[in-house]
Scaffold this motif. Sequence first.
Motif, short mmCIF file in Angstrom:
data_model
loop_
_atom_site.label_atom_id
_atom_site.label_comp_id
_atom_site.label_asym_id
_atom_site.label_seq_id
_atom_site.Cartn_x
_atom_site.Cartn_y
_atom_site.Cartn_z
N LYS A 201 0.84 -1.19 0.00
CA LYS A 201 0.00 0.00 0.00
C LYS A 201 0.89 1.25 0.00
O LYS A 201 2.00 1.21 0.55
N ALA B 268 -2.67 -4.75 2.19
CA ALA B 268 -3.14 -4.06 3.39
C ALA B 268 -3.34 -5.12 4.47
O ALA B 268 -4.41 -5.69 4.63
N ARG B 269 -2.28 -5.42 5.18
CA ARG B 269 -2.23 -6.64 5.98
C ARG B 269 -3.28 -6.69 7.08
O ARG B 269 -3.77 -7.76 7.43
N HIS B 270 -3.63 -5.54 7.67
CA HIS B 270 -4.47 -5.57 8.86
C HIS B 270 -5.89 -6.06 8.60
O HIS B 270 -6.49 -6.70 9.45
N TYR C 68 -3.05 5.67 14.11
CA TYR C 68 -1.78 4.97 13.85
C TYR C 68 -0.71 6.02 13.58
O TYR C 68 -0.59 6.55 12.48
N LEU D 17 1.36 5.61 6.75
CA LEU D 17 0.61 5.10 7.91
C LEU D 17 -0.87 5.44 7.82
O LEU D 17 -1.71 4.71 8.35
N TYR E 27 -3.63 2.79 6.71
CA TYR E 27 -4.21 1.80 7.62
C TYR E 27 -5.58 2.24 8.16
O TYR E 27 -6.56 1.49 8.05
N TYR F 190 -8.14 2.47 5.22
CA TYR F 190 -8.53 1.12 4.79
C TYR F 190 -9.54 0.53 5.77
O TYR F 190 -10.57 -0.05 5.38
N ALA G 251 -3.66 -0.57 13.12
CA ALA G 251 -2.79 -1.30 12.20
C ALA G 251 -2.26 -2.59 12.83
O ALA G 251 -2.24 -3.63 12.18
N GLU G 252 -1.83 -2.51 14.07
CA GLU G 252 -1.20 -3.67 14.70
C GLU G 252 -2.21 -4.64 15.31
O GLU G 252 -1.98 -5.85 15.32
#
Length: 333
Positions: free
Chosen positions: A94, A122-124, A150, A181, A184, A187, A254-255
């Motif tokens: 991203k 977009a991993r989260h 974030y 950042l 996140y 998204y 995000a995390e």
Amino acid sequence: MIKFGIIGTNWITQMFIEAALKTEAYTLTTIYSRSQTRAEAFLAQLPVDDVTLVTTLSDLFTAVDVVYIASPNALHFEQAKAAIQAGVHVIVEKPATSNPAEFAEIEALLAQNPAVRYFEAARHVHQPNFKRIEQTLGELPQVQGATLVYQKYSSRFDSYLAGEEPNVLTREFSAGALYDLGVYPIYAAIALFGAPRAVQYLPTLLANGADGKGVANLFYDGFNVTAIFGKNANSYLSSEIYGLKETIVTSNIAELETVTYHDGEGHVDNIGETPDANPMVQEAQDFADMINDPVSTHGQYRQWFQLAKQVNQTLFDLRSSAGIVFPADQKES
């Protein structure tokens, strides 16, 4: 096994490689870099062997089924285009493109190459804890918005303060807080609530015109979502999603280390699970499933593609509201 190669020799690439190998669905075959020395140094950090180092994209694309692109933002578009034209699946970090014009060209190119899959990493939104948030949100009797946070001090900000121009903090590379950042929370907002009816971005600009941090407001019918993000300061605020008296709280959007549900009556339930040490494992597995079985996964693939498209449009609308222009926009116009 899916043969994959990488563009970009940095920490996020190393994390994706480790995640992809952990799924046991991929084998790393090729590393691309314009610098042979840099590629060799990167390879020395990896727990792999029998990997080919190449310095041309054509050599990369002839050796792989899928390419993971983690180059500077402004390079994503042309590199993804070249991969699609070569019949290679694309996983691109991203933001996938710099603006909607580029995204539209990618979409048109994919229509001409229907066997190719194109994923934004977009991993989260792939993580189990995000799925728990989605499920719990759907059970709320009323939604009254969210505050999504974030904000982390960039490892490159000291270089900026020393007078350098790191790629991640310049408009020339389609970068800055929103296009890093900020992706996140944007998204997450669109995945959870859909496309906003209007947006507003209030950035804190650096001397070079890029945004160091900012606050984005997304306006929906009946509620608003506020996103707080940045690369030149640290925030320890939680992210919250508001029901009537109920609240879903996560450590950051995000995390997603923890997710709790507060019922407004004093009861707090842990509704999340301990995340994998590598937050990219689930997205790597999801992408592998779609590459290996494009027919039964086509519906989900289209949903994720449309989500990426809407996120790209919203990012563009946000920075347009703040008057932030990238060179990539002028090229397209």
